[in-house]
Design a protein around this motif. Structure first.
Motif, short mmCIF file in Angstrom:
data_model
loop_
_atom_site.label_atom_id
_atom_site.label_comp_id
_atom_site.label_asym_id
_atom_site.label_seq_id
_atom_site.Cartn_x
_atom_site.Cartn_y
_atom_site.Cartn_z
N GLY A 191 0.82 -1.21 0.00
CA GLY A 191 0.00 0.00 0.00
C GLY A 191 0.85 1.26 0.00
N THR A 192 2.13 1.11 0.38
CA THR A 192 3.06 2.23 0.43
C THR A 192 4.31 1.96 -0.39
OG1 THR A 192 2.31 2.69 2.68
CG2 THR A 192 4.34 3.75 1.99
N GLU A 193 4.83 0.74 -0.27
CA GLU A 193 6.07 0.40 -0.95
C GLU A 193 6.11 -1.09 -1.26
OE1 GLU A 193 9.51 1.00 1.54
OE2 GLU A 193 8.46 0.27 3.29
N TRP A 194 7.04 -1.48 -2.13
CA TRP A 194 7.26 -2.89 -2.45
C TRP A 194 8.19 -3.49 -1.40
CZ3 TRP A 194 4.37 -5.13 -6.04
CH2 TRP A 194 3.78 -4.33 -7.02
N LYS A 195 7.79 -4.62 -0.79
CA LYS A 195 8.60 -5.33 0.19
C LYS A 195 9.01 -6.68 -0.36
CE LYS A 195 8.46 -2.73 3.94
NZ LYS A 195 9.63 -2.29 4.65
N GLN A 196 10.28 -7.01 -0.21
CA GLN A 196 10.79 -8.30 -0.70
C GLN A 196 10.15 -9.42 0.11
OE1 GLN A 196 15.04 -8.57 -1.04
NE2 GLN A 196 14.99 -10.79 -1.17
N LEU A 197 9.70 -10.49 -0.58
CA LEU A 197 9.03 -11.60 0.09
C LEU A 197 9.99 -12.70 0.53
CD1 LEU A 197 5.75 -12.09 -1.96
CD2 LEU A 197 6.06 -10.99 0.24
N LEU A 198 11.01 -12.98 -0.22
CA LEU A 198 11.90 -14.09 0.09
C LEU A 198 13.29 -13.57 0.41
CD1 LEU A 198 10.80 -16.46 -2.81
CD2 LEU A 198 10.03 -16.49 -0.43
N GLU A 199 13.92 -14.19 1.37
CA GLU A 199 15.28 -13.81 1.75
C GLU A 199 16.27 -14.25 0.68
OE1 GLU A 199 16.59 -12.29 4.57
OE2 GLU A 199 14.55 -11.84 5.20
N ASP A 200 17.33 -13.45 0.51
CA ASP A 200 18.41 -13.83 -0.40
C ASP A 200 19.23 -14.97 0.17
OD1 ASP A 200 17.83 -11.84 -2.22
OD2 ASP A 200 19.16 -10.40 -1.28
N ARG A 201 19.42 -14.92 1.46
CA ARG A 201 20.39 -15.78 2.12
C ARG A 201 19.77 -17.13 2.46
NH1 ARG A 201 21.19 -14.84 7.89
NH2 ARG A 201 19.97 -13.01 7.48
N LEU A 202 20.33 -18.18 1.95
CA LEU A 202 19.87 -19.52 2.28
C LEU A 202 20.81 -20.18 3.28
CD1 LEU A 202 18.85 -20.77 -1.27
CD2 LEU A 202 17.38 -19.85 0.52
N THR A 203 22.03 -19.74 3.34
CA THR A 203 23.01 -20.30 4.25
C THR A 203 23.13 -19.41 5.47
OG1 THR A 203 24.24 -21.14 2.37
CG2 THR A 203 25.41 -21.04 4.47
N PRO A 204 23.00 -19.97 6.67
CA PRO A 204 23.12 -19.14 7.87
C PRO A 204 24.53 -18.56 8.00
CG PRO A 204 22.40 -21.37 8.43
CD PRO A 204 22.71 -21.35 6.97
N VAL A 205 24.59 -17.41 8.63
CA VAL A 205 25.87 -16.76 8.91
C VAL A 205 26.25 -17.09 10.35
CG1 VAL A 205 27.01 -14.52 9.15
CG2 VAL A 205 25.37 -14.90 7.29
N VAL A 206 27.50 -17.46 10.59
CA VAL A 206 27.99 -17.71 11.94
C VAL A 206 28.51 -16.39 12.49
CG1 VAL A 206 29.64 -18.97 13.36
CG2 VAL A 206 28.54 -20.10 11.40
N VAL A 207 27.94 -15.98 13.63
CA VAL A 207 28.29 -14.70 14.25
C VAL A 207 29.01 -14.99 15.56
CG1 VAL A 207 27.40 -12.53 15.17
CG2 VAL A 207 26.23 -13.64 13.24
#
Length: 173
Positions: free
Chosen positions: A64-80
């Protein structure tokens, strides 16, 4: 090729949801070719409308205001890697947090993280990790255990409802 991708996406997503799509619904889906999705004309966009941006190779929904991405780019988790007490943030979602501390530390879960928020944590140092919630957050565990059990203990944390998190794993009192 663009129309085929949209039709395939709509067919599969609606098959999973048990809904049908008419030809008119498919014809209303714009295909973006800009690197800035919000530069697309909004005069024909309806709230809930879906778009496949062929340049970005991503799927967006208009809210209603902006386009929001539905799917994440990242499939592999990041280790923090972490060495001190820490408060989760939204971008930690799907990541693995490792805590390497000689002394006990605290992992705080704040309010406002989305339902489905899911992380794994590991105690790789001698300091145990106590999992606590900020005001308004409920943390649930069948045995009321909220602290890692020792070196190399692993814990899964998932939000199952608004501000409700279930934890499971190698925990102790």
């Amino acid at each position: 090729m663009k129309r085929c991708t949209i039709i395939l996406f709509m067919f599969l997503s609606n098959l999973l949801l048990g809904q049908t799509v008419t030809r008119n619904d498919l014809m209303r889906l714009p295909v973006g070719s800009t690197t800035s999705i919000n530069n697309l004309p909004m005069t024909t966009a309806d709230e809930g409308q879906i778009i496949f941006n062929s340049t970005l190779k991503k799927i967006f929904e208009y809210n209603g205001t902006e386009w929001k991405q539905l799917l994440e780019d990242r499939l592999t988790p990041v280790v923090v890697p972490l060495t001190a007490s820490y408060t989760l943030i939204n971008s930690n979602n799907t990541n693995v947090l490792t805590f390497d501390s000689a002394t006990d530390i605290t992992l705080t879960i704040p309010t406002g993280l989305p339902i489905g928020y899911n992380i794994s944590i590991y105690q790789i140092g001698d300091g145990q990790v106590t999992i606590t919630g900020a005001g308004g957050v409920q943390i649930k565990n069948r045995l009321s255990r909220f602290k890692t059990a020792g070196r190399d203990a692993g814990v899964g944390i998932i939000s199952t409802a608004t501000n409700i998190f279930h934890i499971t794993g190698d925990l102790k009192l």
